[in-house]
Design an enzyme around this catalytic site. Structure first.
Site, mmCIF file in Angstrom:
data_model
loop_
_atom_site.group_PDB
_atom_site.id
_atom_site.type_symbol
_atom_site.label_atom_id
_atom_site.label_comp_id
_atom_site.label_asym_id
_atom_site.label_seq_id
_atom_site.Cartn_x
_atom_site.Cartn_y
_atom_site.Cartn_z
ATOM 1 N N ASP A 82 37.309 32.539 -37.053
ATOM 2 C CA ASP A 82 36.494 32.520 -35.836
ATOM 3 C C ASP A 82 35.403 33.595 -35.946
ATOM 4 O O ASP A 82 35.710 34.765 -36.207
ATOM 5 C CB ASP A 82 37.434 32.828 -34.646
ATOM 6 N N SER A 211 38.205 30.092 -21.718
ATOM 7 C CA SER A 211 39.194 30.612 -20.757
ATOM 8 C C SER A 211 38.495 30.801 -19.420
ATOM 9 O O SER A 211 37.358 31.270 -19.384
ATOM 10 C CB SER A 211 39.723 31.979 -21.211
HETATM 11 P P1 13P Z 1 37.783 33.174 -24.489
HETATM 12 O O1 13P Z 1 38.359 34.500 -24.876
HETATM 13 O O2 13P Z 1 36.832 33.300 -23.355
HETATM 14 O O3 13P Z 1 38.821 32.146 -24.275
HETATM 15 O O4 13P Z 1 36.887 32.691 -25.734
HETATM 16 C C1 13P Z 1 37.514 32.466 -26.954
HETATM 17 C C2 13P Z 1 36.514 32.107 -27.997
HETATM 18 O O5 13P Z 1 35.502 31.494 -27.744
HETATM 19 C C3 13P Z 1 36.811 32.507 -29.384
HETATM 20 O O6 13P Z 1 35.770 32.222 -30.249
#
Ligand code: 13P
Length: 284
Positions: A82, A211
């Site tokens: 990520d 989220s």
């Molecule tokens: P959140 O922490 O807002 O769920 O976002 C997660 C995200 O986009 C990781 O790349």
């Protein structure tokens, strides 16, 4: 089961009108929570590690934990990097066995973002690894990636078309009004922009910062072509709140397992709810 790539699961999700959850993992309990949820929901799943998670747990540990979990799971599992912001870091993840990577060059000028993303795609494709890239700036603060909310810039649909054509990425993360972390008010998503991006690119779209986005907005985003949805904060909150509650009730406890077992269950509850909301339950 062997790890799969975004290509293996997102095309099906697009056709089937659902999205696959990409859940961030930092430790063993969260890796287990994600895999167990996927198996119980019969859902494909993406486990993703950020640069911060890799720094915390170590690359070898992350890969070993996810591989071990995936081997015993009979549902498709992707191990995804990520927000890789550094070419060498992305290469290290590929070498260590990630089946998918995100190269995030969204802070760079368009030409530079295109040229580095292209290099990543060339290498990744040669070894069967999928690539997500980002265009536009997603607001909020995420491990090692911090964008001042005022500078957050939404994705330009025409630029997205050029970007996807030039780079050949497997999935595109777009900025349409979501932000990483906890929202101060209710997020307002730019659905017309999302529709336009999807029309012009025809590539699986990724929504970060999901989220705290209301269920109705998630459903609409999925209808308009979002097929990978990233969730981190909701899991962290559920996990930590449960641990804090346990310690409040049992201040003399000294056994980490007693704190972490219910924290894992709380994470599972959230993850399973998201899988149902995204429509991926029963699709494995
Ligand atoms: P959140 O922490 O807002 O769920 O976002 C997660 C995200 O986009 C990781 O790349």
């Amino acid at each position: 089961m062997k790890l799969v790539t975004l290509r293996d699961i997102l095309g099906k999700a697009e056709k089937g009108g659902y999205a696959v959850g990409a859940f961030n993992a930092n430790n063993m309990e969260i890796v287990q929570a994600i895999i167990e949820s996927a198996v119980e929901e019969r859902s494909p799943v993406i486990i993703q590690a950020s640069q911060g998670a890799i720094k915390y747990a170590g690359l070898d540990f992350i890969v070993s934990m996810v591989m071990t979990a995936a081997e015993s799971a009979d549902v498709p599992v992707v191990l995804h990097l990520d927000h890789g912001t550094d070419f060498s870091q992305v290469m290290r993840c590929i070498r260590h066995g990630f089946s998918s990577v995100m190269y995030d060059g969204s802070r760079l000028p368009l030409n530079e973002n295109i040229s580095i993303t292209k290099k990543v795609v060339e290498v990744a494709r040669a070894v069967g690894v999928s690539v997500e890239a980002e265009l536009g700036k997603i607001g909020g603060t995420e491990d090692d990636v911090s964008v001042d909310e005022r500078d957050a810039l939404f994705t330009d649909p025409q630029e997205a078309k050029i970007f996807v054509e030039e780079t050949g990425v497997d999935a595109l993360a777009v900025a349409i009004g979501t932000a990483h972390g906890v929202y101060k008010g209710e997020p307002k998503l730019d659905f017309p922009r999302l529709r336009k991006i999807k029309e012009l690119t025809d590539v699986p779209i990724v929504m970060h910062g999901s989220s705290g986005v209301p269920d109705a907005a998630i459903r609409q985003a999925v209808e308009l072509g979002v097929s990978k949805i990233n969730i981190d904060t909701d899991i962290r909150q559920a996990f930590v709140r449960s641990a804090v509650a346990y310690m409040k009730e049992n201040p003399d406890n000294i056994d980490p397992r007693k704190i972490l077992a219910p924290a894992k269950e709380s994470a599972k509850k959230i993850i399973r709810e998201k899988m149902r909301l995204f429509g991926s339950s029963g699709k494995a």
